[in-house]
Scaffold this active site. Structure first.
Site, PDB file in Angstrom:
ATOM      1  N   PHE A  49       0.808  -1.218   0.000  1.00 25.39           N
ATOM      2  CA  PHE A  49       0.000   0.000   0.000  1.00 25.39           C
ATOM      3  C   PHE A  49       0.846   1.275   0.000  1.00 25.39           C
ATOM      4  O   PHE A  49       0.550   2.224   0.702  1.00 25.39           O
ATOM      5  CB  PHE A  49      -0.977   0.031   1.190  1.00 25.39           C
ATOM      6  CG  PHE A  49      -1.654  -1.274   1.494  1.00 25.39           C
ATOM      7  CD1 PHE A  49      -2.117  -2.095   0.477  1.00 25.39           C
ATOM      8  CD2 PHE A  49      -1.835  -1.691   2.798  1.00 25.39           C
ATOM      9  CE1 PHE A  49      -2.758  -3.308   0.752  1.00 25.39           C
ATOM     10  CE2 PHE A  49      -2.462  -2.898   3.093  1.00 25.39           C
ATOM     11  CZ  PHE A  49      -2.921  -3.708   2.067  1.00 25.39           C
ATOM     12  N   HIS A  50       1.887   1.313  -0.857  1.00 33.80           N
ATOM     13  CA  HIS A  50       2.767   2.483  -0.908  1.00 33.80           C
ATOM     14  C   HIS A  50       2.865   3.068  -2.328  1.00 33.80           C
ATOM     15  O   HIS A  50       3.965   3.351  -2.798  1.00 33.80           O
ATOM     16  CB  HIS A  50       4.175   2.114  -0.443  1.00 33.80           C
ATOM     17  CG  HIS A  50       4.274   1.677   0.973  1.00 33.80           C
ATOM     18  ND1 HIS A  50       5.394   1.047   1.482  1.00 33.80           N
ATOM     19  CD2 HIS A  50       3.406   1.781   2.015  1.00 33.80           C
ATOM     20  CE1 HIS A  50       5.208   0.767   2.767  1.00 33.80           C
ATOM     21  NE2 HIS A  50       4.003   1.213   3.104  1.00 33.80           N
ATOM     22  N   PRO A  51       1.767   3.299  -3.046  1.00 33.49           N
ATOM     23  CA  PRO A  51       1.900   3.842  -4.401  1.00 33.49           C
ATOM     24  C   PRO A  51       2.379   5.288  -4.393  1.00 33.49           C
ATOM     25  O   PRO A  51       1.902   6.120  -3.616  1.00 33.49           O
ATOM     26  CB  PRO A  51       0.478   3.736  -4.966  1.00 33.49           C
ATOM     27  CG  PRO A  51      -0.408   3.786  -3.764  1.00 33.49           C
ATOM     28  CD  PRO A  51       0.353   3.080  -2.682  1.00 33.49           C
TER      29      PRO A  51
END
Length: 578
Positions: free
Chosen positions: A510-512
């Protein structure tokens, strides 16, 4: 009333200063909440903060383990999915993004992580097209300190309110605390990591995060501390700050000045005007005002594209008039892919069996109710480690998130046996993906294609990282628990097998970032300059994780706050000198 230039061949009434804004902030997430706080501190500024989701009243937002009930919930999550990924053997992944006040800081893992000094020095140097002044490590470190409220008080590396009577480093609102529980199996993993050559550390946030230890988290006394609590709530009573929830922005309102330059004039809402305002669907800026996009690495580039700013072929194919050709919009997507290895153990207490019975669940609930501790106060990952995939690397390029639990996939039941999970990710992937709208409609989710494991380098590092996990698990410190590899399985040994298995078990952490890349105008893929102003559009900035040229070496929420802190200072300075 005079007319203001707008789209070619048309004109619109000049905005009435009483109904227009100096700043319209799109997205009340991590960056948006800080921007609203900082910019509304000037009482002469009229600030509007727009959030497509609702208020952060949902109880599970605030209980740390509640992320389990926020991710995949339309009340708090956009419910995005990636395109089927070749590197993941055709799988599509859930891609959570926060949809509530506080944004992703309301649903994320709460880990406080700055990254490595070299990340920011690299941003400052640029990548061959020229530098980005103001983004080296010393400057970024000061911005982290400007809002930090560290449990240990002020030190060389941390800040806390009241530290400096002269206000030079007084700290701020972003609370950082130790976790409120420990696990024997995680302590053993940490000792095993040390035996495997990873040094112990008590602080990952000094510029070099190499080591193994428990993560620090954004909590206050066992309760999630999101950006809404830290930055928005203290400012809500200001008469010059207006906050609207359930207010989705369809597109930017763009016009051209007498010099022909494209300029942001406001925003057009999708449907009604959201809570806190009337039904008008066009919101306008005062002369000299700015629209600040803080909607995140998925929504910010999608909004630019719907507004006619982006790759011309994409826009024309969807029937959107091209206002400005910026081919980098939506490109350069980077993310951390975690590869989850599960080990069955014996003689250890883990959450798998602790939460398996009604009595166990009741004990967990009672412990949290009485002391705000125990498993309900858990971040998704408690123990972390940063190390190298091979000893010859100049810096740590792997991050571990270690958990005293296991399951087949997020959202599925815990296994019925004692186990721990060691998730490892490549901190600096060379794979690059994209975010591209599918239609001009705001309600249609964009196509998200991270292109995980699309380079030979990333596949090689994935195989190396699984081998390192096995080496840690084989150390004497874990021997009393007799770990047995359950997933992916010890039968897989070659680079080709392990890379394929990484595609089977890998998932987003969850690190875009990176979809509105910062860089000088000479960079053909840059979207914003070093002050985060969109190239070729006056009065428009992007202030969120989209602007990262390269992903930071760690969790990305607190670096996004730092970006907003830098931007707020520059915006305020520009206003004072205007």
């Amino acid at each position: 009333m005079t007319a203001a230039p707008t789209r070619a061949g048309t004109s619109a009434p000049a905005p009435d200063s009483a109904s227009a804004y100096d700043f319209i902030i799109v997205g009340a997430g991590t960056a948006g909440c800080l921007l609203a706080n900082r910019l509304s501190a000037d009482p002469s500024c009229r600030v509007l903060l727009l959030e497509a989701g609702g208020p952060d009243h949902y109880p599970w937002i605030h209980i740390p383990v509640g992320y389990l009930y926020c991710i995949g919930n339309p009340r708090t999550d956009w419910l995005y999915f990636t395109e089927p990924e070749a590197g993941l053997n055709g799988r599509s992944l859930r891609y959570p993004r926060g949809r509530t006040l506080g944004g992703c800081s309301s649903i994320n893992g709460m880990i406080y992580m700055r990254g490595q000094a070299r990340d920011y020095d690299g941003w400052g140097r640029g990548d061959g097209h020229g530098p980005n002044p103001g983004w080296d490590w010393p400057a970024c470190r000061d911005a982290f300190l400007a809002h930090e409220d560290h449990h240990g008080g002020a030190s060389e590396h941390h800040a806390a309110p009241g530290f400096d009577r002269h206000g030079r480093r007084a700290g701020g609102e972003w609370r950082v605390e130790r976790q409120r529980l420990r696990w024997d199996i995680l302590d053993a993993f940490a000792q095993a990591a040390v035996q495997a050559g990873i040094p112990a550390t008590t602080d990952f946030n000094r510029g070099d995060n190499e080591g193994v230890g428990y993560f620090e988290v954004n909590q206050r006394a066992g309760v999630r501390w999101n950006a809404s609590k830290a930055f928005l709530r203290p400012a809500r009573a200001r008469p010059n700050l207006e906050v609207r929830t359930q207010a989705s922005v369809l597109r930017l309102r763009l016009g051209r000045g007498s010099d022909g330059q494209l300029r942001a004039e406001g925003v057009q809402l999708q449907g009604g005007g959201g809570s806190g305002g009337g039904a008008a669907d066009v919101l306008r800026l005062r002369p000299g005002g700015e629209v600040l996009l803080a909607a995140g690495a998925v929504a910010s580039p999608a909004l630019l594209q719907r507004s006619g700013i982006g790759e011309p072929a994409l826009l024309q194919g969807l029937g959107i008039d091209v206002q400005l050709a910026l081919p980098g919009v939506g490109e350069n997507l980077q993310d951390h892919l975690q590869i989850r290895a599960v080990f069955r153990v014996s003689g250890a207490r883990t959450l798998n069996t602790l939460a398996a019975s009604l009595w166990g669940k009741a004990r967990i609930g009672l412990e949290y109710a009485v002391s705000r501790s125990g498993p309900m106060s858990m971040a998704p990952s408690q123990l972390g480690a940063f190390t190298r995939s091979d000893p010859d690397r100049a810096w740590p390029n792997l991050q571990y998130h270690v958990q005293p639990l296991s399951l087949d996939a997020f959202g599925e039941p815990l296994h019925g046996f004692e186990a721990f999970t060691a998730s490892v990710c490549n901190l600096n992937p060379s794979s690059r993906g994209s975010v591209r709208i599918r239609s001009p409609r705001g309600e249609d989710a964009p196509a998200i294609a991270p292109r995980y494991l699309s380079t030979d380098e990333d596949r090689h590092i994935a195989a190396q990282s699984l081998r390192l996990t096995r080496r840690i698990a084989a150390q004497p410190a874990l021997a009393p628990y007799a770990p047995v590899e359950y997933k992916p399985g010890p039968q897989f040994q070659t680079d080709e097998e392990l890379a394929r298995l990484a595609g089977d078990i890998g998932t987003t952490i969850f690190h875009p970032v990176g979809t509105a890349k910062m860089g000088p105008q000479a960079d053909p893929m840059a979207v914003v300059d070093a002050r985060l102003r969109v190239h070729g559009v006056a009065g428009l900035r992007v202030v969120d994780a989209s602007v990262m040229p390269t992903i930071t070496s760690g969790n990305t929420n607190s670096p996004t706050l730092m970006i907003a802190e830098r931007a707020a200072a520059w915006i305020a300075q520009a206003r004072r000198s205007a």
